[in-house]
Design a protein around this motif. Structure first.
Motif, mmCIF file in Angstrom:
data_model
loop_
_atom_site.group_PDB
_atom_site.id
_atom_site.type_symbol
_atom_site.label_atom_id
_atom_site.label_comp_id
_atom_site.label_asym_id
_atom_site.label_seq_id
_atom_site.Cartn_x
_atom_site.Cartn_y
_atom_site.Cartn_z
ATOM 1 N N SER A 152 29.844 -25.274 -16.052
ATOM 2 C CA SER A 152 29.471 -24.799 -17.099
ATOM 3 C C SER A 152 30.049 -22.912 -16.976
ATOM 4 O O SER A 152 28.669 -22.520 -16.126
ATOM 5 N N ASP A 153 30.914 -22.899 -17.894
ATOM 6 C CA ASP A 153 31.441 -21.092 -17.529
ATOM 7 C C ASP A 153 30.764 -20.428 -18.807
ATOM 8 O O ASP A 153 30.728 -20.712 -20.102
ATOM 9 N N TRP A 154 30.007 -19.354 -18.850
ATOM 10 C CA TRP A 154 29.771 -18.265 -19.760
ATOM 11 C C TRP A 154 29.738 -16.326 -18.891
ATOM 12 O O TRP A 154 30.773 -16.528 -17.897
ATOM 13 N N ALA A 181 20.837 -14.688 -32.648
ATOM 14 C CA ALA A 181 21.727 -13.293 -32.324
ATOM 15 C C ALA A 181 23.153 -13.926 -31.570
ATOM 16 O O ALA A 181 24.232 -13.493 -31.664
ATOM 17 N N GLY A 182 22.763 -15.758 -31.253
ATOM 18 C CA GLY A 182 24.022 -16.250 -30.975
ATOM 19 C C GLY A 182 23.504 -16.468 -29.332
ATOM 20 O O GLY A 182 24.832 -17.261 -28.846
ATOM 21 N N ALA A 183 23.127 -16.571 -28.518
ATOM 22 C CA ALA A 183 22.283 -16.630 -27.287
ATOM 23 C C ALA A 183 22.186 -18.571 -27.259
ATOM 24 O O ALA A 183 21.747 -18.498 -28.325
ATOM 25 N N THR A 184 22.365 -18.854 -25.931
ATOM 26 C CA THR A 184 22.443 -20.368 -25.931
ATOM 27 C C THR A 184 21.402 -20.801 -25.204
ATOM 28 O O THR A 184 21.561 -19.801 -23.612
ATOM 29 N N LEU A 185 20.295 -21.364 -25.698
ATOM 30 C CA LEU A 185 18.962 -21.543 -24.460
ATOM 31 C C LEU A 185 18.865 -23.144 -23.975
ATOM 32 O O LEU A 185 18.873 -23.485 -24.509
ATOM 33 N N LEU A 239 30.583 -11.864 -26.972
ATOM 34 C CA LEU A 239 30.339 -12.535 -25.752
ATOM 35 C C LEU A 239 29.414 -13.880 -25.246
ATOM 36 O O LEU A 239 28.235 -13.894 -25.880
ATOM 37 N N ARG A 240 29.923 -14.962 -24.433
ATOM 38 C CA ARG A 240 28.795 -15.756 -24.513
ATOM 39 C C ARG A 240 27.895 -15.161 -23.346
ATOM 40 O O ARG A 240 28.433 -15.497 -22.034
ATOM 41 N N VAL A 241 26.106 -15.373 -24.285
ATOM 42 C CA VAL A 241 25.493 -15.678 -22.873
ATOM 43 C C VAL A 241 24.367 -17.066 -23.070
ATOM 44 O O VAL A 241 23.944 -17.688 -23.760
ATOM 45 N N LEU A 242 24.255 -17.470 -21.662
ATOM 46 C CA LEU A 242 23.031 -18.248 -21.661
ATOM 47 C C LEU A 242 22.290 -17.817 -20.989
ATOM 48 O O LEU A 242 22.000 -17.115 -19.978
ATOM 49 N N LEU A 243 20.867 -18.176 -21.606
ATOM 50 C CA LEU A 243 19.503 -17.919 -21.187
ATOM 51 C C LEU A 243 18.493 -19.292 -20.907
ATOM 52 O O LEU A 243 19.036 -20.326 -21.125
#
Ligand code: FAD
Length: 402
Positions: free
Chosen positions: A10-12, A119-123, A37-41
């Motif tokens: 999966s690309d971030w 805010a939009g980050a994916t955890l 921006l796509r942020v993965l946490l």
């Protein structure tokens, strides 16, 4: 079950490993600096989660978060205004220039995670074990890929291991929670011990009837020396703050990677923040401010490098920003921590802080986040030490009167 078919990668745009204060601040800062921006946490734990800590949160933390639009994290918790420092029979207790908060990390960290997700980050709950640099980006465990990856994975960081950076000095500390005695309400208490310095016990009133109590000390630099046992840490705590161990529970110990004279961040697309970057104040064991501050610079550097289409520049941008923000301060705290290895100097400092409020404020600032060793501080330290070591000769007695 699909045998031998790898899960798709999966690309971030940016992946942040670790959702403590460093990781959430990074995610919030990426989104603030680069909306869209796509942020993965990624974190190995579910939130809310506990973290061994003194829970003392410096005002600088809220200043930094405020600059990226994050406010109100401390809501419902009581500001603490008084600090007491003691070693042996020397002590000083004064109001601090700015209040600190004592918020259990189970609450504080979960609030920051909520903000980052809002805010939009994916955890995603995931423990990272493998890091590979490929032509298409950094790949974590063969599953997650991004041009920029930020290591915010704490004291035993996998990302730090990937970069091959050496660990600096470390301390070990244990904390628990105990009812706050009435005489310690509204106060942060620090009592220095006499083992390997820095060593001290603390009791920080949370303002809700409980205090965070604990004890920590420097670990031997020679790894052949045994680290202090849990029993020894609790024994020291009870010696310095009698009754705390019997009254407390939820004991939890953890390493503290202390900052040194200088700070390393290699060029390239892998950035380190907070404990993963070896950033805990060697005088006081405070690391939350550095975690938030470096998370914010990493987020900004990642967004800037990503936008410029040159992710490999992120490391350099982050290094420059952290050095500009903390470079001199780190040298001064390193020096102060070395000086504090001398009991005479610690007691001299306490005496000087009792006589002069500015010395007290400067010592607090050095220990919390932003301070320097000023000429004023040095002058008063020398006087503080001299007052103890100059013997009371018949002449000085005569001068002081009966
Ligand atoms: C006993 C004690 C008392 C302290 N007292 C104070 C204090 O009063 N004030 C203060 O400012 N500082 C204090 N500190 C220091 C402070 O706790 C740290 O500096 C701070 O937690 C650093 O934040 P961080 O986000 O870098 O790391 P952490 O808070 O440790 O967060 C790291 C996160 O990464 C996750 N993680 C780790 N490895 C992986 C992996 N492989 N994959 C995915 N996720 C992973 C963890 O689950 C965790 O959520 C204390 C420390 C100790 C041990």
């Amino acid at each position: 079950m699909s045998h031998g078919v790898p899960a798709p990668v999966s690309d971030w745009d940016v992946i942040v490993v670790g959702a403590g204060p460093a990781g959430t601040s990074t995610a919030l800062s990426v989104i603030h600096a680069g909306p869209g921006l796509r942020v993965l946490l990624l974190d190995r734990a579910d939130f809310p989660r506990d973290k061994s800590c003194g829970d003392g949160i410096a005002p600088h933390v809220f200043d930094r978060l405020g600059r990226i639009g994050v406010t109100g994290i401390e809501e419902g918790w009581t500001p603490l205004t008084r600090l007491e420092l003691a070693r042996g029979s020397s002590s000083v207790a004064r109001p601090m220039a700015r209040p600190v908060y004592v918020i259990p990390r189970e609450v504080f960290d979960a609030r920051l995670v909520e903000r980052a997700v809002a805010a939009g980050a994916t955890l995603v709950r995931h423990r990272v074990t493998d890091v590979r640099a490929t032509a298409e980006g950094i790949v974590l465990d063969g599953r997650y890929r991004a041009p920029v990856v930020v290591g915010a994975d704490g004291a035993h960081s996998v990302l730090r291991g990937h970069l091959g950076l050496r660990d600096g000095r470390r301390a070990l500390a244990i904390r628990g929670y105990a009812p706050t005695p009435s005489e310690r309400r509204g106060t942060q208490v620090i009592r220095y011990g006499d083992r390997r310095q820095p060593s001290y016990a603390w009791a920080f009133d949370r303002g809700d009837g409980l205090s965070n109590v604990g004890y920590g000390e420097l670990l031997p630099s020679d790894r052949t020396d045994d680290p202090p046992s849990r029993a020894l840490l609790l024994d020291q705590l009870d010696r310095l703050l009698p009754g705390s161990v019997a009254a407390g529970d939820q004991w939890k110990a953890h390493h503290l990677p202390l900052s040194g004279w200088s700070w390393e961040q290699p060029d390239g697309p892998v950035l380190l923040t907070g404990d993963a970057a070896g950033l805990i104040n060697p005088m006081t064991g405070e690391g939350i401010y550095y975690a938030v501050a470096t998370g914010i610079t990493a987020g900004r550097a990642a967004a800037q490098a990503f936008r410029a289409g040159n992710p490999a520049r992120a490391g350099e941008l982050h290094r420059r920003a952290v050095r500009a923000l903390l470079g001199r301060h780190l040298k001064h705290t390193w020096t102060a921590a070395r000086l504090a290895e001398s009991a005479t100097l610690v007691e001299g400092g306490i005496r000087a802080a009792r006589r002069d409020a500015r010395v007290f404020d400067e010592l607090v600032e050095l220990g919390l986040g932003d301070g320097r060793i000023s000429r004023h501080l040095v002058g008063h330290l020398i006087t503080g030490v001299a007052r103890r070591t100059v013997p009371r000769t018949p002449l000085t007695r005569l001068a002081k009167g009966p």
